[in-house]
Design a protein around this motif. Structure first.
Motif, PDB file in Angstrom:
ATOM      1  N   ALA A 152       0.637  -1.217  -0.154  1.00  0.00           N
ATOM      2  CA  ALA A 152       0.153   0.175   0.032  1.00  0.00           C
ATOM      3  C   ALA A 152       0.870   1.314  -0.019  1.00  0.00           C
ATOM      4  O   ALA A 152       2.072   1.131   0.187  1.00  0.00           O
ATOM      5  CB  ALA A 152      -0.977  -0.056   1.294  1.00  0.00           C
ATOM      6  N   LEU A 153       0.392   2.338  -0.439  1.00  0.00           N
ATOM      7  CA  LEU A 153       0.923   3.683  -0.400  1.00  0.00           C
ATOM      8  C   LEU A 153       1.286   4.109   1.182  1.00  0.00           C
ATOM      9  O   LEU A 153       0.144   4.290   1.710  1.00  0.00           O
ATOM     10  CB  LEU A 153       0.289   4.661  -1.183  1.00  0.00           C
ATOM     11  N   PRO A 154       2.491   4.402   1.499  1.00  0.00           N
ATOM     12  CA  PRO A 154       2.687   4.715   2.668  1.00  0.00           C
ATOM     13  C   PRO A 154       2.164   6.355   2.997  1.00  0.00           C
ATOM     14  O   PRO A 154       2.262   6.939   2.244  1.00  0.00           O
ATOM     15  CB  PRO A 154       4.161   4.707   3.200  1.00  0.00           C
ATOM     16  N   SER A 155       2.014   6.870   4.015  1.00  0.00           N
ATOM     17  CA  SER A 155       1.491   8.011   4.364  1.00  0.00           C
ATOM     18  C   SER A 155       2.742   9.182   4.090  1.00  0.00           C
ATOM     19  O   SER A 155       4.071   8.487   4.151  1.00  0.00           O
ATOM     20  CB  SER A 155       1.060   8.249   5.685  1.00  0.00           C
ATOM     21  N   GLY A 156       2.310  10.142   3.749  1.00  0.00           N
ATOM     22  CA  GLY A 156       3.462  11.359   3.545  1.00  0.00           C
ATOM     23  C   GLY A 156       3.931  11.171   2.139  1.00  0.00           C
ATOM     24  O   GLY A 156       3.495  10.516   1.189  1.00  0.00           O
TER      25      GLY A 156
END
Length: 641
Positions: A352-356
């Motif tokens: 998944a796309l990590p935050s930030g």
């Protein structure tokens, strides 16, 4: 019959000549309206006029493309395209209609080959036909002195390998003797010269070097990245395995820089400490790697990104699990798939796309005791995240109308309702009471791409349909109004492929053919453990291994009259391959071990071949034994259902 000219025609001719003469000698006549002029590109230029190889590969170097045309009307369309991997691709897919004269700043586009960045400005008519075009190249220049390892003098800095590493520090010697080990290496080279390339080799005990790269469609290797190599067991027992990276000038063969790394060879049955281990508690992860170099941020966000990983665990205790997970920026972890995985194998995980604004994500493989939850061993690896560069364009959108209490999609339509792949579709919309409007396109994979945001409450968007698309393409409009109100609408078009497959693909087959099917001579031979096929048009030899449906490609280097040395005598009823097939088979121990002996002589047949235009998609071939269709993709093969 004599030629007869009337007096009237002679007088008329003199009048025309006098009229032309008067036009040249006298004042310039009033300029015609541009619509009466043939559409013509006057100028097409770039600033800056040169770049270095490093700048082009970075994807961060801005270049301003400027153009001036005449005779362009509303019936015409301007396109700016960049040359990438043997094809022209749009540089400004979301910019909307380009003005007849203007400029745009975009990142320099490296063509992924040995040529300089190349762009094309095209004028198309209402039917989509090209009526004028101009090609622009940005030449390479050496990096200026003082940048890179050389800091003095006027000479440009020399190419330098700044980083070269592998994802493993040791390999099981017994497993390596059975088949080549896939190892992921990463590298970074600075100050690359335009005619240089990277070569990955394994240095053998006698000083010879063998290529360990997997076959690929394009020769150019990027200056920074990661990829998989296949290592062989060394001839000298007890010696470490040596892997070498060299930067070589392909014109004169000069080695510009090189770096090596050593991988320890261990006896897995003895455990990591070199002594016999307790099988109940001595399991450990020997390798954890991936062939996926980067993941697209948009695909990660949409949940469609996939990465292929490979792993090997030795001395695995019973009642243990392999846990594949992604480590989050806050230190937590989420599962990414492959439950119940065996001790060794390959599979796809879904990160998944990590935050930030993280530039990479971290994957972890853990060997876990099922009863206690204790982690017996763990291994991590990192994947880069690709984020599409932000493009700037001189045109500005009309501000969205002030929102009212009633958010409503008044109209949303696409025309034409049927289009050929590679053609264009015009979307038109009108939304009342909207604070923001966004559009996106859903391709055959189901993922929404090419999103445009912050649009006006009414307008038009001309969309280029990718060559690979076929079937239904859905467009979605999303609008937001005051007080959190939302509204959506969808419309679709049918995309017809430019070409047709030579076979009947299943209904869920994604993508269009890249071109018409080609016909070529081929050689086919059946083995105990698989097949070998040689294409006469490309000279490629395909090794199809039944176990795990593994595919390997080799160039046919056999020449007429060359002798293939095979010392062993095949068992009764079996045969040894000859010519090009025999050279690959005899000179490659792992291939020979996987295929075994041939079960009969080689056969000549006429092959049909056709590739899909979808990225990373399959190439299809006729199968000589029956009516099935064979496909190859990456390092796998199979049959069309």
């Amino acid at each position: 019959m004599k030629n007869v000219h009337s007096k009237a025609s002679i007088v008329l001719g003199i009048a025309i000549l006098l009229g032309l003469g008067a036009g040249v000698a006298g004042a310039h006549p009033a300029r015609q309206d541009d619509g009466a002029l043939p559409p013509t590109i006057i100028t097409f230029s770039a600033d800056p006029g040169t770049v270095t190889v490093d700048e082009a590969e970075s994807g961060q170097k801005p270049v301003e493309l400027s153009w001036y045309t005449t005779g362009v009307t509303e019936a015409h369309r301007l396109e700016i395209q960049g040359y990438d991997l043997d094809a022209w691709t749009p540089c400004l897919p979301d910019a909307g209609p380009l003005p007849a004269a203007g400029s745009s700043t975009i990142p320099v586009k490296h063509p992924a080959d040995f040529g300089p960045p190349t762009y094309r400005l095209v004028i198309r008519d209402a039917a989509g036909q090209i009526v004028d075009e101009r090609i622009l190249t940005i030449p390479y220049t050496a990096a200026p002195a003082g940048i890179g390892p050389v800091t003095g003098g006027s000479a440009p800095p020399a190419p330098e390998i700044r980083h070269f590493a592998a994802d493993v520090t040791s390999l099981d010697i017994d497993a390596l003797r059975e088949q080549p080990a896939p190892v992921t290496v990463s590298w970074q080279v600075d100050n690359r010269t335009p005619t240089s390339n990277l070569v990955f080799e394994q240095v053998l005990g006698d000083g010879r070097a063998v290529a360990v790269e997997k076959p690929r469609a394009h020769l150019w290797v990027p200056s920074e990245g990661q990829g998989s190599v296949a290592l062989l067991a060394p001839d000298t027992a007890g010696a470490p395995l040596t892997l070498r990276l060299r930067v070589i000038d392909l014109v004169n063969g000069e080695v510009l820089d090189e770096a090596t790394l050593a991988i320890e060879l261990i006896d897995a049955s003895a455990g990591p400490g070199g002594e016999a281990s307790d099988v109940m508690g001595g399991g450990y992860i020997l390798s954890f790697s991936t062939e996926t170099e980067t993941l697209d941020a948009k695909a990660l966000e949409q949940g469609t990104a996939r990465a292929t990983v490979a792993w090997q665990v030795v001395n695995r205790p019973p009642d243990t699990d392999l846990v594949f997970e992604q480590i989050l920026p806050d230190g937590g972890a989420i599962p990414v798939g492959l439950p119940g995985a065996p001790s060794a194998g390959r599979g796809e995980i879904a990160p998944a796309l990590p935050s930030g604004a993280a530039a990479a994500l971290t994957l972890r493989l853990r060997l876990v005791d099922r009863a206690t939850g204790e982690t017996l061993d763990a291994r991590t690896l990192a994947l880069d995240i690709f984020r599409s560069p932000q493009l700037s364009f001189t045109a500005t959108a009309t501000p969205t109308a002030e929102p009212s209490q009633g958010l409503r999609v008044v109209a949303f339509a696409a025309a034409p309702d049927t289009v050929t792949a590679g053609g264009t579709v015009t979307l038109r919309w009108e939304v009342s009471g909207a604070a923001s409007v966004a559009l996106s396109m859903q391709g055959p994979s189901g993922a929404y791409t090419d999103a445009r945001t912050d649009l006006a409450g009414a307008g038009a968007w001309e969309v280029a349909i990718p060559e690979a698309y076929g079937g239904a393409v859905i467009f979605q409009l999303s609008a937001a109004g005051a007080g959190g109100a939302k509204a959506t609408a969808r419309t679709s078009v049918t995309v017809a492929c430019r070409h047709v497959y030579f076979f009947a693909p299943p209904s869920d087959e994604a993508g269009c053919p890249a071109g018409e099917a080609t016909t070529a001579g081929a050689v086919f031979q059946v083995f105990e453990g698989g097949y070998m096929i040689r294409r006469a048009d490309t000279g490629d030899i395909y090794v199809l291994i039944n176990e795990s449906s593994r595919l390997e490609r080799y160039p046919d280097t056999w020449t007429e009259g060359e002798t293939v040395e095979i010392s062993e005598t095949p068992p009764g009823g079996l045969a040894a391959p000859e010519r090009g097939l025999g050279k690959v088979w005899a000179g490659n121990g792992p291939v020979r071990a996987a295929l075994g002996w041939a079960t009969g002589p080689a056969q000549n047949y006429t092959m049909q071949a056709q590739a899909s235009a979808a990225e990373g998609a399959r190439t299809y071939f006729t199968w000589p034994l029956d009516a099935r269709t064979l496909y190859v993709a990456g390092d796998t093969w199979g049959f069309v259902p």
